[in-house]
Scaffold this motif. Structure first.
Motif, mmCIF file in Angstrom:
data_model
loop_
_atom_site.group_PDB
_atom_site.id
_atom_site.type_symbol
_atom_site.label_atom_id
_atom_site.label_comp_id
_atom_site.label_asym_id
_atom_site.label_seq_id
_atom_site.Cartn_x
_atom_site.Cartn_y
_atom_site.Cartn_z
ATOM 1 N N ASP A 70 4.159 -7.802 -8.195
ATOM 2 C CA ASP A 70 3.883 -8.342 -6.860
ATOM 3 C C ASP A 70 4.889 -7.802 -5.838
ATOM 4 O O ASP A 70 4.510 -7.436 -4.718
ATOM 5 N N PHE A 77 6.654 -5.037 -6.041
ATOM 6 C CA PHE A 77 6.391 -3.603 -5.856
ATOM 7 C C PHE A 77 5.247 -3.392 -4.867
ATOM 8 O O PHE A 77 5.363 -2.623 -3.909
ATOM 9 N N MET A 78 4.158 -4.117 -5.068
ATOM 10 C CA MET A 78 2.994 -3.967 -4.189
ATOM 11 C C MET A 78 3.340 -4.394 -2.757
ATOM 12 O O MET A 78 2.934 -3.741 -1.788
ATOM 13 N N THR A 79 4.082 -5.487 -2.637
ATOM 14 C CA THR A 79 4.425 -6.015 -1.317
ATOM 15 C C THR A 79 5.391 -5.069 -0.583
ATOM 16 O O THR A 79 5.393 -4.996 0.640
ATOM 17 N N PRO A 90 -2.403 -10.851 -6.032
ATOM 18 C CA PRO A 90 -1.928 -12.088 -5.413
ATOM 19 C C PRO A 90 -2.356 -12.180 -3.949
ATOM 20 O O PRO A 90 -2.521 -11.142 -3.284
ATOM 21 N N SER A 146 -0.785 -12.935 -1.280
ATOM 22 C CA SER A 146 0.123 -12.318 -0.307
ATOM 23 C C SER A 146 -0.145 -10.818 -0.193
ATOM 24 O O SER A 146 -0.099 -10.234 0.895
ATOM 25 N N VAL A 147 -0.433 -10.198 -1.313
ATOM 26 C CA VAL A 147 -0.706 -8.752 -1.315
ATOM 27 C C VAL A 147 -2.058 -8.474 -0.650
ATOM 28 O O VAL A 147 -2.210 -7.527 0.131
ATOM 29 N N ILE A 203 -1.818 -8.429 3.127
ATOM 30 C CA ILE A 203 -1.307 -7.156 3.671
ATOM 31 C C ILE A 203 -2.421 -6.119 3.672
ATOM 32 O O ILE A 203 -2.627 -5.388 4.626
ATOM 33 N N LEU A 220 -1.737 2.485 -7.026
ATOM 34 C CA LEU A 220 -0.388 1.907 -7.129
ATOM 35 C C LEU A 220 -0.219 1.143 -8.445
ATOM 36 O O LEU A 220 0.832 1.201 -9.075
ATOM 37 N N PHE A 235 2.475 1.755 -11.425
ATOM 38 C CA PHE A 235 3.374 0.697 -11.885
ATOM 39 C C PHE A 235 3.259 0.521 -13.406
ATOM 40 O O PHE A 235 4.263 0.404 -14.104
ATOM 41 N N LEU A 266 13.182 0.456 -12.044
ATOM 42 C CA LEU A 266 12.972 1.800 -11.499
ATOM 43 C C LEU A 266 14.259 2.320 -10.871
ATOM 44 O O LEU A 266 14.936 1.587 -10.150
ATOM 45 N N PHE A 276 11.307 5.534 -8.034
ATOM 46 C CA PHE A 276 10.583 4.765 -7.017
ATOM 47 C C PHE A 276 10.016 5.697 -5.947
ATOM 48 O O PHE A 276 8.829 5.635 -5.605
#
Lengths: 203, 203
Positions: free
Chosen positions: A189, A191-193, B133, B135-136, B139, B169, B173, B186, B191
């Motif tokens: 989460d 990383f994605m954010t 999630p 939140s992601v 975005i 992505l 990951f 990472l 990264f």
């Protein structure tokens, strides 16, 4: 006066009438040129400018950056709680940063061609404060490779674009590596954010 | 025949003359429509197509995707050792993936409006295999918010764009989290090398 000299005095505040900018919303000591550039494009006096206005505001002193670079600048300098727009304080910070980067770009553009190559880019990014491994640099400049097999060179617009990508991602990484160990443990989460806002804003 | 049904038979190989495609370079059993779509745009018979040709090749069966989505598709499906171009095998895989995604999109577009909202996007991405999630997701869809305050809805083009960003992505990951613990350690270089290609290709 060289381009570099023009920006050495960014914190200059006109003596005698420094107070005349006190209500502009700009940080104290902001150069009048910066305030003028902002006010010229902020026609509705909202105190905020959008991407086209930012492009125009930077045109007179710097150059007409492509909208991709402008969006990246807005994304990195805007208040994180704001939508994609730039206020007084952010504009002053952005202007100041561009001045420093322009000076570094000119320092490494030794033949004054207006372009720098891969090795000069490495040195220039190092000058800004980022030590970028060769493998990462190769990915970064592949963006500007037109496939002709010739040497890839970057003008100031592309340099700013590259530098802002590096700056943005590096700052995000450092937030997760506050002790500067060189590595960070990230949840999926997180990383994605961290990464998604770059992809979402920057197109 | 619904759009979904059209793609259920992707692995169909015409009986009797299956061998006629044996030298096409496509995987055995590739549907003749896929081969035809590729060959129609690969006019110089190089065996590779560029972004404009891919856009055209997908137009007849799917739709005219915007170039941003096309570039993302090429980036994610191309051979990692190739420049930004698509060969036979990659085209067949891309076509097949789009077919599955189209079916999922249609499943969640319950009112057949051609658009899905945030909650349907969440379910559709879950259907593809990604539990994202909230939140992601926020975005991700902010990209399509025009600031009018209205509900954000995505057409199939935007859905593919979103999905491909998530897919790309997430796969990156997972490479660093092979035991699926949900987190990965990472280095800074890793990264940057993971994320930069997305930013470099996708603009």
């Amino acid at each position: 006066m060289s381009f570099f000299d023009r920006f050495k005095t960014q914190s200059y505040a006109p003596s005698g009438h420094g107070g005349s900018y006190g209500h502009s919303g700009f940080p104290p000591g902001t150069h009048p040129d910066v305030i003028r550039s902002f006010q010229m494009v902020d026609r509705d006096r909202s105190g905020f400018i959008d991407e086209n206005e930012l492009q125009q505001a930077l045109s007179s002193t710097y150059q007409r950056f492509c909208l991709r670079t402008i969006r990246l600048l807005m994304f990195l300098f805007k208040n994180p709680h704001d939508p994609l727009r730039i206020g007084f304080k952010e504009f002053a910070a952005l202007w100041s940063c561009l001045g420093q980067w322009r000076a570094i770009f000119e320092r490494y553009d030794k033949d004054r061609s207006g372009k720098i190559d891969l090795f000069e880019l490495r040195d220039a990014l190092y000058g800004i404060g980022y030590a970028i491994p060769a493998s990462v640099l190769q990915i970064l400049i592949s963006k500007y490779d037109n496939g002709s097999g010739g040497r890839v060179e970057l003008n100031f617009d592309c340099f700013v674009e590259c530098g802002m990508i590096v700056k943005g991602l590096t700052e995000k990484f450092k937030e997760k590596d506050p002790k500067f160990t060189g590595s960070a443990t990230l949840s999926y989460d997180t990383f994605m954010t961290m990464v998604l806002p770059f992809l979402v804003t920057y197109d």
